[in-house]
Motif scaffolding. Sequence first.
Motif, short mmCIF file in Angstrom:
data_model
loop_
_atom_site.label_atom_id
_atom_site.label_comp_id
_atom_site.label_asym_id
_atom_site.label_seq_id
_atom_site.Cartn_x
_atom_site.Cartn_y
_atom_site.Cartn_z
N GLY A 71 0.97 -1.01 0.06
CA GLY A 71 0.28 -0.25 -0.21
C GLY A 71 1.06 1.46 0.02
O GLY A 71 0.14 2.40 0.21
N LYS A 72 2.20 1.38 0.46
CA LYS A 72 2.47 2.33 -0.10
C LYS A 72 3.33 3.26 -1.54
O LYS A 72 3.57 2.30 -2.45
N ALA A 73 3.08 4.24 -1.39
CA ALA A 73 3.48 4.93 -2.57
C ALA A 73 4.85 4.27 -3.35
O ALA A 73 4.92 4.06 -4.37
N LYS A 74 5.40 4.21 -2.55
CA LYS A 74 7.18 3.93 -3.37
C LYS A 74 7.62 2.84 -2.34
O LYS A 74 7.07 2.75 -1.42
N ILE A 75 8.22 2.34 -3.62
CA ILE A 75 7.87 0.52 -2.83
C ILE A 75 9.96 1.00 -3.05
O ILE A 75 10.85 1.85 -4.40
N PRO A 76 10.45 0.23 -2.40
CA PRO A 76 11.89 -0.46 -3.09
C PRO A 76 12.50 -0.68 -3.87
O PRO A 76 11.88 -1.57 -4.34
N ASN A 77 14.18 -0.69 -4.10
CA ASN A 77 14.26 -1.76 -5.51
C ASN A 77 14.74 -3.44 -4.99
O ASN A 77 15.02 -2.91 -3.85
#
Length: 377
Positions: free
Chosen positions: A39-45
Amino acid sequence: MQITYKFRLYPDKEQDERLQETLELCRQTYNYFLSQWNGKAKIPNRLELQARLPKLKREESELNKAHSKVLQMVLYQLYSNLKALSQLKKNGKKVGKLRYKGKGWFKTCVYNQSGFKIIRTGKRLDLLHLSKIGDIPIRLHREVKGKIKQIIIKKHNSGRWFACISVEEHAHVEKRGEKKAIGIDVGLKHFLTDGDGRQIENPKFYKKSLERIKIEHRKLSRKQKDSRNREKQRVRLAKVYEKLVNQRDDFLHKLSRFYADNHDLIVVENLNIKGMVRNRKLAGKILDASWGKFLQMLEYKAERAGIQVAKVSPRGTSKEYKYGELDRDYNASRNILERGLSGMGRPLEPVNIAPLLVEVPASLVVETGSPLGLSRG
């Protein structure tokens, strides 16, 4: 070219428990990291996500029972899912969150690059060594050619285990000379009709299995939830479905192999199958026929054999009677071939206007591996 071979595994009771435990650890790892990023806008690489795994393994020593590469591939799967979801949002699609994996819903684990070895025994069953699992008997019914890149261990609902071995083939495939071109028209009355006048029977595997499926479903519904008898019945039902899939795949593999071996150009219609199954009256029959899987098999077998599969527009192919009033499907197959050849600048081969149409039973394809009745060995 990447190719995948599928082989049956025969783990003993202890190995089965270890495999089950590995799947459960994969599920727990997936859900743990999903809870942090869902649900987070930014995802980790991907590398950042995988860098967090060693810390979790120090905190949860149970994770050390699974091979490190297996857990890394779980995070790669999660990263791919998060990235795909994020891309859909960017494209303006209305999407929710990824679902957590419930108990028993994680069916595969991946050994990528390392952690595995095939051991030849010279007997009916060879051995597949998997790190943290052991040496599992495996039925290598055909030779594995090429460098093994990864092995996917998969558990079917029937309880059977399989190894999907992905290899990289570097063999140079020389394109064949002009051998024979053929047009294929798939249908429901006949599975397909080709330009040589062969009409392959539609095997209708699902329709033939439907009564047995209904009986097993009724038996399952009568069993008490969470009981041993219910689990046994669930496995019986899963085996019926598995047999259905195996029958269909066997038929499609043998039929597509015949056309790939005997032709240098195969012309088919570029069908919108997803759109066609919106017709509720025909959806079940179309899905039972599995045109999409057949065309997919035809394409990859043709690529390996160095031949071409051309797709043409299906519009009007069944309405143009250029080859007499004998049969609508036969006319369509010839029209399909004509469109394919004209698009490639090849002349259309002369044809008898009234060919002898031959109806080929599906059983002949299954038993001999060819609509001509020739054994392939």
